[in-house]
Enzyme design. Structure first.
Site, mmCIF file in Angstrom:
data_model
loop_
_atom_site.group_PDB
_atom_site.id
_atom_site.type_symbol
_atom_site.label_atom_id
_atom_site.label_comp_id
_atom_site.label_asym_id
_atom_site.label_seq_id
_atom_site.Cartn_x
_atom_site.Cartn_y
_atom_site.Cartn_z
ATOM 1 N N HIS A 469 -43.412 10.113 -21.533
ATOM 2 C CA HIS A 469 -42.321 9.124 -21.488
ATOM 3 C C HIS A 469 -42.701 7.934 -20.605
ATOM 4 O O HIS A 469 -42.607 6.770 -21.030
ATOM 5 C CB HIS A 469 -41.049 9.791 -20.949
ATOM 6 C CG HIS A 469 -39.909 8.846 -20.756
ATOM 7 N ND1 HIS A 469 -38.910 8.679 -21.688
ATOM 8 C CD2 HIS A 469 -39.601 7.993 -19.743
ATOM 9 C CE1 HIS A 469 -38.046 7.775 -21.260
ATOM 10 N NE2 HIS A 469 -38.448 7.342 -20.079
ATOM 11 N N GLU A 470 -43.099 8.220 -19.375
ATOM 12 C CA GLU A 470 -43.413 7.117 -18.458
ATOM 13 C C GLU A 470 -44.609 6.312 -18.947
ATOM 14 O O GLU A 470 -44.688 5.099 -18.731
ATOM 15 C CB GLU A 470 -43.650 7.658 -17.045
ATOM 16 C CG GLU A 470 -42.443 8.307 -16.405
ATOM 17 C CD GLU A 470 -41.228 7.395 -16.352
ATOM 18 O OE1 GLU A 470 -41.404 6.154 -16.309
ATOM 19 O OE2 GLU A 470 -40.095 7.914 -16.355
ATOM 20 N N HIS A 473 -43.524 3.557 -21.142
ATOM 21 C CA HIS A 473 -43.179 2.340 -20.395
ATOM 22 C C HIS A 473 -44.452 1.567 -20.034
ATOM 23 O O HIS A 473 -44.498 0.329 -20.101
ATOM 24 C CB HIS A 473 -42.446 2.698 -19.104
ATOM 25 C CG HIS A 473 -41.030 3.112 -19.273
ATOM 26 N ND1 HIS A 473 -40.091 2.338 -19.918
ATOM 27 C CD2 HIS A 473 -40.357 4.225 -18.846
ATOM 28 C CE1 HIS A 473 -38.909 2.948 -19.894
ATOM 29 N NE2 HIS A 473 -39.061 4.096 -19.256
ATOM 30 N N HIS A 476 -45.687 -0.391 -22.847
ATOM 31 C CA HIS A 476 -44.827 -1.552 -23.061
ATOM 32 C C HIS A 476 -45.267 -2.707 -22.159
ATOM 33 O O HIS A 476 -45.275 -3.882 -22.572
ATOM 34 C CB HIS A 476 -43.378 -1.154 -22.767
ATOM 35 C CG HIS A 476 -42.359 -2.016 -23.424
ATOM 36 N ND1 HIS A 476 -41.000 -1.781 -23.296
ATOM 37 C CD2 HIS A 476 -42.456 -3.124 -24.196
ATOM 38 C CE1 HIS A 476 -40.330 -2.689 -23.977
ATOM 39 N NE2 HIS A 476 -41.181 -3.524 -24.528
#
Length: 683
Positions: A469-470, A473, A476
């Protein structure tokens, strides 16, 4: 321009290290105060030059000039607030206490500068031909200034500055209280028998953690940020589970580090600020700049989820109550995870604790996270041991495209320690911006328990998902390809920012990826196919608990930020209880994922009235995962589309338009309902 005395200060000039990586080894706490002082003065001088320009306001002489301003301050602030989160010291906290409110006041001096807003307004009115990114930047700044109070009277500006400064001071106090309370509440055990149920590696890690924190000869279990603590699923000693649970849910709720009055005051000040800005509540003010647009839209989605989530949770509770009764135990909140894990093992032949040797951090990172990114996006991660991090735990990788072109740097900081806040997150040290010739430098933080010296760090299933998940980011931020820093990377609406990271979680269970990293740390055995099948079969077990704890926290966030400006709250605990009761989510067996006094996201982070964004974003995520599957799954073609149309555009494109550019239509709710087991029978 004024000269600023920054003699021998490593923050005075841009870093000469690759990609502008901060010179961590040279920076000390005492460097930040003069850098902040000089940086604020320098930016105010730059703003004064913009408003004093006798030429008519244009995009170039106003918006671009504004984007170029404040480079020294930005450089110092990015580094400082990363250290506040990851490597805090008493000296750092002292600087934070002084400068957090001063930096908030500095921001107000810019956003509430009437001459500057007049120029931005004039550029809007002039309607000069602009490119897509230029128009996005103009729209973004204009809305930023309006929501910041630019249209208020002089008296309104003064009141707003006072409110913002007070909120900033209180948010800093909330964070510092929470960090101190969390460290103080760590569970220290002296009897090895109390650790019954833990593996040898976990026991060794607890002993090492105790030694690290000054409890030689004992065992220390540190608290992670949410209410639920991972070891509660395996600790056999019920009293130890109770003590660990109570330490977690009672954090920062009494004594020296009590956050109850801090939360009450923050919410009251936010309510007054919202009223000053013309909104009914703080929640209404915050959602105005999100993709949801209205509190009513948020309510509609959340309310639709409560009843089916409660039905799920009550069905699970019945099963767990019977399981506990067989042991002569009346099920309590501190028993839930333990018996849920037992039922998972019985029904689905899945013992998640026994799976940890298959999830060594290094394998998950290199052969899972990096492998998936390479397969989907064609990127490589090369270690840069020559580049020093801000702590010995931190490692640095250089990121490149398939053609060898440099993208930026990725930093990993994975272990819990004193001076590091709980939870997991991504931050930037340098944001990508073509205007400034800047390439991204990003960091992922986790709070994995440090293993004994020489032993591998083993992750739980949840920690595996968190790392993916991290890293979503991080991608992104790394893949950002925009001109202007205000539009870079994760500078998107709060209820959209979790979407790309949630999509990246799909690769954690993707067969090709899972087979590559899920290898037993001792035997080299790949995770058996039968176990993978059992994990798939068991994926909805526990969803009731997860949905209720999340929704309870979300409704609690909304309750704190739906109060009116004249409403007086005197009892934080009572307010929390009443809010959960009103939402229909007051279950003694399932506490909110975050209770008020340690709800860092909303009282010391950027998620006030926005914790709903995780599930709002998951609607987009679940639909996008189906798009990947429909189009062949893990292919470079899919990755190139997702990167080009969404990950790279930052805030330069309307968020939902970026989603439509990938999906070809608006999002649908059904994929989320199917994923969470909330689809009505026959649906």
């Amino acid at each position: 321009m004024t000269d600023f005395p920054l003699t021998a200060n490593p923050l005075a000039e841009p870093s000469t290290l690759p990609f502008g990586l901060p010179p961590f080894a040279d920076v000390r706490a005492e460097h930040f105060a003069p850098a902040f002082e000089a940086g604020m003065a320098q930016q105010l001088a730059e703003i004064e030059a913009i408003v004093a320009d006798d030429q008519p306001p244009t995009f170039e002489n106003t918006l671009v000039a504004l984007e170029r301003s404040g480079r020294l301050l930005s450089r110092a602030a990015y580094l400082f607030f990363n250290l506040v989160s990851s490597a805090s010291t008493p000296e750092i906290r002292e600087v934070e206490t002084e400068f957090a409110p001063r930096l908030a006041a500095h921001s107000d001096r810019i956003r509430l500068n009437p001459e500057l807003f007049t120029r931005i307004d004039a550029v809007v009115a002039a309607g000069e031909p602009l490119s897509g990114q230029e128009q996005a930047l103009l729209d973004r700044y204009h809305l930023d200034f309006v929501l910041a109070g630019a249209r208020l009277s002089t008296e309104g500006h003064a009141e707003l500055r006072d409110l913002n400064e007070r909120i900033s001071r209180l948010s800093t106090r909330f964070q510092q209280n929470l960090q101190a309370a969390t460290e103080a509440a760590s569970l220290v055990l002296t009897d090895l028998a109390e650790l019954d149920g833990l593996s040898e590696a976990e026991i060794a890690g607890a002993a090492a953690e105790a030694t690290e924190r000054g409890h030689e000869g004992s065992y220390l279990i540190p608290l992670i940020l949410p209410s639920g603590q991972p070891l509660m699923s395996t600790l056999r000693n019920r009293d130890v589970r109770r003590r660990l649970f109570q330490a977690s849910v009672n954090r920062a709720s009494s004594g020296e580090f009590d956050n109850s009055p801090v939360a009450v005051e923050i919410s009251a000040l936010r309510a007054r600020r919202a009223a000053l800005l013309g909104f009914a509540t703080h929640a209404d003010a915050m959602v105005a700049d999100q993709t949801a647009k209205t509190s009513a839209a948020v309510d509609e989605m959340l309310t639709a989820l409560v009843a089916p989530a409660l039905a799920q949770a009550r069905a699970e509770a019945e099963i767990l109550t019977a399981e506990a009764a067989a042991d002569g135990v009346e099920l309590a909140a501190w028993d839930w995870q333990f018996y849920a894990e037992r039922v998972r093992a019985q029904r689905y032949s899945v013992d998640t604790a026994a799976l940890r040797p298959y999830f060594a951090l290094e394998k998950v990172l290199h052969d899972g996270v990096f492998f998936a990114a390479g397969a989907v996006y064609g990127v490589t991660f090369t270690p840069r041991p020559d580049l020093i991090g801000y702590h010995p735990d931190v490692r640095v990788w250089e990121v490149r495209n398939a053609d060898g072109g440099a993208i930026g740097l990725y930093l990993g900081d994975f272990f819990a320690r004193e001076g590091k806040r709980g939870g997991a997150w991504m931050n930037s040290f340098v944001e990508q911006a073509a205007l400034l010739d800047a390439q991204p430098v990003v960091v992922n933080n986790l709070n994995v328990t440090r293993p004994a010296k020489g032993a591998p760090a083993l992750l739980t299933l949840d920690e595996v998902d968190t790392l993916f998940h991290e890293f979503g980011h991080a991608l992104h931020g790394l893949f950002s390809d925009v001109v202007y820093p205000r539009l870079s990377g994760t500078s998107v609406p709060r209820d959209f920012v979790e979407y790309p990271s949630q999509v990246n979680e799909m690769w954690a269970r993707w067969p090709e990826v899972l087979a590559n990293y899920a290898v037993h740390v001792e035997t080299g055995e790949v995770l058996p196919a039968s176990v993978v099948e059992s994990l798939e079969a068991a994926k909805l077990w526990g969803e009731g608990f997860g949905n209720v704890e999340y929704l309870a926290a979300t409704m609690l966030d909304q309750a704190w930020h739906r109060i009116g400006a004249d409403e007086v709250i005197t009892d934080a605990v009572g307010f929390e209880a009443a809010a959960l009761e009103k939402a229909g989510l007051a279950m003694d067996l399932i506490p909110p994922r975050y209770r008020t006094t340690y709800f860092q996201h909303i009282f010391a982070g950027g998620y006030s009235a926005g914790y709903y964004s995780y599930i709002w974003s998951e609607v987009l995520d679940a639909d996008t995962v189906e798009w990947f599957r429909e189009n062949g799954g893990m292919t470079r073609a899919n990755g190139d589309i997702f990167r080009a149309r969404l990950l790279s555009v930052g805030g330069s494109v309307d968020a939902l338009a970026a989603f439509r550019a990938v999906r070809g239509r608006d999002a649908e709710l059904e994929p989320l309902l199917r994923r969470r087991g909330l689809m009505p029978v026959g649906g």
